[in-house]
Design an enzyme around this catalytic site. Structure first.
Site, PDB file in Angstrom:
ATOM      1  N   ASP A  84       0.851  -1.193   0.000  1.00 39.84           N
ATOM      2  CA  ASP A  84       0.000   0.000   0.000  1.00 39.84           C
ATOM      3  C   ASP A  84       0.891   1.248   0.000  1.00 39.84           C
ATOM      4  OD1 ASP A  84      -2.380   1.449   0.191  1.00 39.84           O
ATOM      5  OD2 ASP A  84      -2.371   1.424   2.392  1.00 39.84           O
ATOM      6  N   HIS A 178      -7.792   9.832   3.639  1.00 37.06           N
ATOM      7  CA  HIS A 178      -7.513   8.793   4.632  1.00 37.06           C
ATOM      8  C   HIS A 178      -7.978   9.246   6.017  1.00 37.06           C
ATOM      9  CE1 HIS A 178      -4.195   7.617   1.685  1.00 37.06           C
ATOM     10  NE2 HIS A 178      -4.989   6.569   1.754  1.00 37.06           N
ATOM     11  N   ASN A 230     -10.135   0.465  -0.081  1.00 38.00           N
ATOM     12  CA  ASN A 230      -9.133   0.342   0.985  1.00 38.00           C
ATOM     13  C   ASN A 230      -9.716   0.769   2.326  1.00 38.00           C
ATOM     14  OD1 ASN A 230      -7.450  -0.138  -1.157  1.00 38.00           O
ATOM     15  ND2 ASN A 230      -5.990   1.470  -0.659  1.00 38.00           N
ATOM     16  N   VAL A 231      -9.517  -0.084   3.317  1.00 38.32           N
ATOM     17  CA  VAL A 231     -10.032   0.230   4.656  1.00 38.32           C
ATOM     18  C   VAL A 231      -8.945  -0.059   5.682  1.00 38.32           C
ATOM     19  CG1 VAL A 231     -11.767  -0.329   6.382  1.00 38.32           C
ATOM     20  CG2 VAL A 231     -12.380  -0.411   3.960  1.00 38.32           C
TER      21      VAL A 231
END
Ligand code: 13P
Length: 290
Positions: A84, A178, A230-231
Site C-alpha cells: 500500500d 484517509h 481500501n479500509v
C-alpha cells in the site's frame, strides 16, 4: 496460495462489486481478516504500507506470515499480498520479499513526468514476474498535525496517461481522504468519477480512505467502476473500541484475562465482525473461487 489482484479486480469490475483491501498491523490482524474472508467466501486483498511492514519486522516477515497462515488456516478463497502506498524504493523491496501485488504511489513525485516514467518501469518489472500494479493519480489527503487536507480530484487526462501504461488498477482522488472524515466533508465527487471512468474504460478503479464513507456513496461508486476499496482506520477503531469496552467493564481483571489470547479476543472478534459487514456492503461475499 497467494495470487495477484488482476483477475480478481477485473471480475469485480465486470460484476459490479468491490474487493476490500484491508491493512494488516500484526499477526492477530491478519488472522482476523482472513477468518472473515473464509467465513464469507470472499476474495481479499491484505495490504501493508512500508511503515506497518517495518513494525512487523519487514516485508519478508509480513509475506511469510500471510502465506503460512493461509496454509495453516486452510484458506480456500483467493488472497493477495499488496503493497500500500509504496515509494519507488519500497516497490523493489516488496517485490523481492514476494508480494503478489504492488502499489507504486507516484502522486508525490516532483512532477507528473517522473510518476509516468517510474510507473512504466515498475509495470514492466512487475508484469515480467506476474505481479499486479496499482498506480495513483491525485494525492489522497488525510489529517496531519490536526489539519485535514481536502480530498483532491484527479485529472482525467493524467488518469488516461497512467492507464495507458498498462497498470492493472488505478487509485484516483475523487474527494476521498484517509482517516476519519471531517463533519464538513463534501462527499465523493461522482462527476469526477464519471469523467475518469470515461477516459480509462474498463480499468478497475480504487477508492482509498474507505473508512466512514456512507454506504449509499460506496454503493454508487461501485456501480460506477470502483472495484477495490481500501479500509484501515475503520478496523483500528473497531479493535480499539472493543478492547476499551473490555477494560472499562473490568473484565480484564477477571480470571486469567491478562493472557494476551484472552485480552486481545474482543478486539479480534470485532475486526472479524466489521470486516464481514464491509464485505457484504462491497458485495464481495460469495465471490471467492476455490
Ligand atoms: P482509511 O484509513 O481511511 O480507511 O484509508 C485506508 C487506505 O486508503 C489505505 O490506503
Amino acid at each position: 496460495m497467494l495470487v495477484n489482484a488482476t483477475q480478481m479486480l477485473q471480475s469485480a469490475e465486470k460484476g459490479h462489486y468491490a474487493v476490500g483491501a484491508f491493512n494488516t498491523n500484526n499477526l492477530e490482524w491478519t488472522r482476523s481478516i482472513l477468518t472473515a474472508a473464509e467465513e464469507l467466501q470472499s476474495p481479499i486483498i491484505v495490504q501493508c504500507t512500508a511503515g506497518a511492514a517495518k513494525w512487523q519486522q519487514g516485508f519478508k516477515v509480513v509475506t511469510d506470515i500471510l502465506r503460512d497462515l493461509c496454509d495453516y488456516m486452510k484458506i480456500t478463497v483467493p488472497v493477495v499480498m499488496h503493497l500500500d502506498h509504496g515509494s519507488y524504493e519500497d516497490c523493489f523491496k516488496a517485490i523481492e520479499a514476494g508480494f503478489t501485488s504492488i502499489m507504486y504511489d507516484g502522486s508525490h513525485e516532483a512532477s507528473f513526468e517522473i510518476n509516468l516514467e517510474r510507473t512504466a518501469e515498475i509495470v514492466k518489472l512487475c508484469h515480467s514476474k506476474g505481479i499486479s500494479v496499482e498506480a495513483e493519480v491525485g494525492g489522497i489527503g488525510g489529517t496531519e498535525d490536526g489539519i485535514t487536507a481536502k480530498g483532491e480530484l484527479a485529472d482525467p487526462a493524467q488518469c488516461k496517461a497512467i492507464a495507458d501504461l498498462g497498470v492493472d488498477f488505478l487509485a484516483c482522488g475523487i474527494g476521498n481522504i484517509h482517516g476519519l472524515y471531517p463533519d464538513d466533508w463534501e462527499g465523493l465527487s461522482f462527476d469526477q468519477l464519471a469523467k475518469i471512468k470515461a477516459e480509462v474504460g474498463d480499468l478497475p478503479l480504487v477508492l482509498h480512505g474507505g473508512t466512514g464513507i456512507p454506504t449509499d456513496q460506496i454503493k454508487k461508486a461501485i456501480s460506477m467502476g470502483v472495484s477495490k476499496i481500501n479500509v484501515n482506520t475503520d478496523l483500528q477503531v473497531a479493535f480499539a473500541k472493543a478492547t476499551r469496552a473490555f477494560v472499562v467493564s473490568g473484565k480484564d481483571l477477571e480470571g486469567k484475562n491478562y493472557d494476551p489470547r484472552k485480552f486481545l479476543k474482543p478486539g479480534f472478534d470485532a475486526i472479524v465482525a466489521r470486516t464481514k459487514e464491509l464485505m457484504v456492503d462491497f458485495g464481495s461475499d460469495g465471490k471467492g473461487w476455490a
